[in-house]
Design an enzyme around this catalytic site. Structure first.
Site, short mmCIF file in Angstrom:
data_model
loop_
_atom_site.label_atom_id
_atom_site.label_comp_id
_atom_site.label_asym_id
_atom_site.label_seq_id
_atom_site.Cartn_x
_atom_site.Cartn_y
_atom_site.Cartn_z
N PRO A 177 3.67 -0.97 -1.59
CA PRO A 177 2.62 -0.93 -0.57
C PRO A 177 1.24 -0.74 -1.21
CG PRO A 177 4.32 0.74 -0.17
CD PRO A 177 4.51 0.23 -1.54
N GLU A 178 0.35 -1.68 -0.94
CA GLU A 178 -1.05 -1.51 -1.32
C GLU A 178 -1.83 -1.17 -0.05
OE1 GLU A 178 -2.47 -4.77 -3.77
OE2 GLU A 178 -0.46 -5.15 -4.52
#
Length: 279
Positions: free
Chosen positions: A2-3
């Site tokens: 997850p960014e």
DNA sequence: AGGGGAACCCGTACGC
DNA sequence: TGCGTACGGGTTCCCC
């Protein structure tokens, strides 16, 4: 992985689901994910606390809590690759929680789990002052209204490192990882291996726009599910369909038709770029 | 100071 | 088939 967009999606969903909830009790089946606090201290600190807000900073999910002793504190969750927060209302199969590391039972009977298969992710409880110190070590938020092209140029163009490495340096800029660094550079037509200080202001301006556009578009699609990422409801984001470069090495460039090249030479990570239209 | 490299962790993919 | 091993990935910490 997850960014920023994936973390934003999780935080928004989770806020709607658990804001106002009271933590009843906490168990820590896998304490090695904890940072800055021991399991027993986490359990006693959180019990009776109220969740007042769930939000995102960089790639972190932050749960603001008013604890039983009235102190404000922040539960800082860093999912890294395989971490995620899941709310069990009693209907999710127990297999979903086989990798639960921290489980918080809520006043209404639901349970909020931090789940992490590979356990490179972390969970920390930080008092206000510690959180501010920690957060101040992170760069500005790229989607902040005040973060204009001049600000972007300022925090990027001073470095002699490659522009891709600089985009992903959390001290300079918060929330950008490998996927969106590759995508923003492709959109802006800039070679990822270029020294950051060699960018003209016009190029920095283009990259600033490209970065904000790609992050905004991905949030609208609820993020990119490349491998492991799932949102707080266990569902995939659909932005992977809109990726032009990342994961498409060997395919024709959507802009000029040349074959996209994969290299690990820039920073040891997978870098995808078009030799035909990124300079 | 700033940059390079190791450590963290385990499912998956691959070799024998 | 079954076992062993290399790999990936972001951040932090240590060392130079």
């Amino acid at each position: 992985m997850p960014e920023l967009p994936e973390t934003e999606t999780i935080a928004r969903d989770l806020h709607a689901m658990v804001v106002g909830s009271v933590v009843r009790d906490v168990s820590v089946p896998r304490p090695d994910v904890l940072r800055e606090i021991a399991a027993a201290d986490l359990c006693s600190a959180l019990s009776g606390g109220r969740i007042t807000r769930v939000w995102r900073r960089a790639k972190l999910i932050v749960l603001d809590l008013t604890l039983a002793d009235r102190q404000n504190s922040h539960l800082v969750v860093q999912p890294r690759f395989t971490g995620g927060l899941l709310v069990d209302d009693g209907t999710l199969p127990t297999s979903e929680f086989a990798y639960s590391c921290v489980a918080m039972s809520l006043g209404d009977g639901r349970t909020l789990h931090y789940r992490d298969v590979r356990r490179l992710g972390t969970v920390a409880l930080m008092p206000e002052a510690r959180f501010l110190e920690y957060s101040s070590g992170l760069g500005p938020e790229p989607l902040d209204q005040t973060f204009d092209a001049t600000a972007f140029s300022g925090c990027v163009r001073l470095s002699h490192q490659s522009i891709k490495v600089v985009l992903m340096d959390q001290r300079r800029l918060a929330g950008v990882g490998n996927i969106y660094a590759n995508e923003a550079l492709w959109r802006a037509g800039i070679d990822p291996s270029r020294e950051a200080s060699s960018l003209t202001f016009a190029e920095a301006e283009r990259l600033h726009t490209a970065l904000r556009d790609v992050l905004t578009a991905s949030i609208a699609a609820r993020g990119t599910s490349f491998r492991d990422y799932r949102d707080a409801r266990g569902e995939r984001g659909t932005f992977v369909e809109q990726l032009a470069a990342y994961g498409r090495g060997g395919e024709p460039c959507p802009r000029c038709g040349r074959r996209l090249v994969v290299t690990h030479a820039v920073d040891g990570r997978s870098t995808v770029f078009c030799p035909g239209c990124q300079f």
